[in-house]
Design a protein around this motif. Structure first.
Motif, PDB file in Angstrom:
ATOM      1  N   GLY A 112       0.825  -1.191  -0.072  1.00 51.81           N
ATOM      2  CA  GLY A 112      -0.005   0.081  -0.001  1.00 51.81           C
ATOM      3  C   GLY A 112       0.692   1.290  -0.071  1.00 51.81           C
ATOM      4  O   GLY A 112       1.879   1.418  -0.372  1.00 51.81           O
ATOM      5  N   CYS A 113       0.223   2.330   0.507  1.00 49.14           N
ATOM      6  CA  CYS A 113       0.752   3.613   0.589  1.00 49.14           C
ATOM      7  C   CYS A 113       1.913   3.931   1.576  1.00 49.14           C
ATOM      8  O   CYS A 113       2.967   4.516   1.171  1.00 49.14           O
TER       9      CYS A 113
ATOM     10  N   ALA B  86       4.909   2.266  -0.365  1.00 49.56           N
ATOM     11  CA  ALA B  86       5.226   3.209  -1.466  1.00 49.56           C
ATOM     12  C   ALA B  86       6.272   4.509  -0.872  1.00 49.56           C
ATOM     13  O   ALA B  86       7.182   4.695  -1.608  1.00 49.56           O
ATOM     14  N   GLU B  87       5.814   4.916   0.257  1.00 49.15           N
ATOM     15  CA  GLU B  87       6.428   5.923   0.603  1.00 49.15           C
ATOM     16  C   GLU B  87       7.910   5.566   1.140  1.00 49.15           C
ATOM     17  O   GLU B  87       8.901   6.132   1.024  1.00 49.15           O
TER      18      GLU B  87
ATOM     19  N   LEU C 204      -4.354   9.844   4.014  1.00 51.61           N
ATOM     20  CA  LEU C 204      -4.860   8.621   2.784  1.00 51.61           C
ATOM     21  C   LEU C 204      -5.067   7.145   3.440  1.00 51.61           C
ATOM     22  O   LEU C 204      -5.816   6.616   3.062  1.00 51.61           O
ATOM     23  N   PHE C 205      -4.223   6.775   4.243  1.00 51.30           N
ATOM     24  CA  PHE C 205      -4.218   5.564   4.878  1.00 51.30           C
ATOM     25  C   PHE C 205      -5.741   5.276   5.339  1.00 51.30           C
ATOM     26  O   PHE C 205      -6.197   4.291   5.389  1.00 51.30           O
TER      27      PHE C 205
ATOM     28  N   ASP D  80      -8.800   5.813   2.717  1.00 48.01           N
ATOM     29  CA  ASP D  80      -8.935   4.702   1.993  1.00 48.01           C
ATOM     30  C   ASP D  80      -9.354   3.412   2.592  1.00 48.01           C
ATOM     31  O   ASP D  80      -9.621   2.448   1.812  1.00 48.01           O
TER      32      ASP D  80
END
Length: 104
Positions: free
Chosen positions: A55-56, A59-60, A85-86, A89
């Motif tokens: 997930g995000c 990606a970070e 966003l975490f 979402d």
């Protein structure tokens, strides 16, 4: 993916001279997708081995790992899954992970 694959890949990187970064979760608080000690290897060609949760958040960490590879300087990053966003979402996790990223 099993840790042995990461360590085998580290040996291969050393033999070939490729650059990479190793991301390790060093602390967690609350509900996180992976726990302390989980590792992910980010190779300069974009290949990933292992995971720190996807997930995000992952990606970070990949973004920061690319900087670590370029600068050859370690970094620590906190992935906060409790807001932004975490949370919006609809993610099922709601914790915090501290990740140490070191150049290889």
């Amino acid at each position: 993916m099993r840790s042995r694959n990461i360590f085998d890949s580290l040996l291969e990187i050393k033999k070939t001279g490729k650059k990479a970064a190793l991301a390790t979760i060093i602390r967690t608080k609350g509900s996180t997708p992976r726990k302390t000690g989980s590792k992910m290897l980010i190779i300069e060609d974009g290949k990933l081995i292992g995971t720190i949760g996807g997930g995000c958040g992952e990606a970070e960490v990949i973004e920061i790992a690319i900087e670590v590879i370029c600068k050859q300087q370690p970094a620590q990053h906190q992935v906060d899954l409790t807001k932004g966003l975490f949370y919006e979402d609809g993610g099922i996790c709601g914790g915090i992970m501290d990740v140490f990223i070191e150049p290889i």
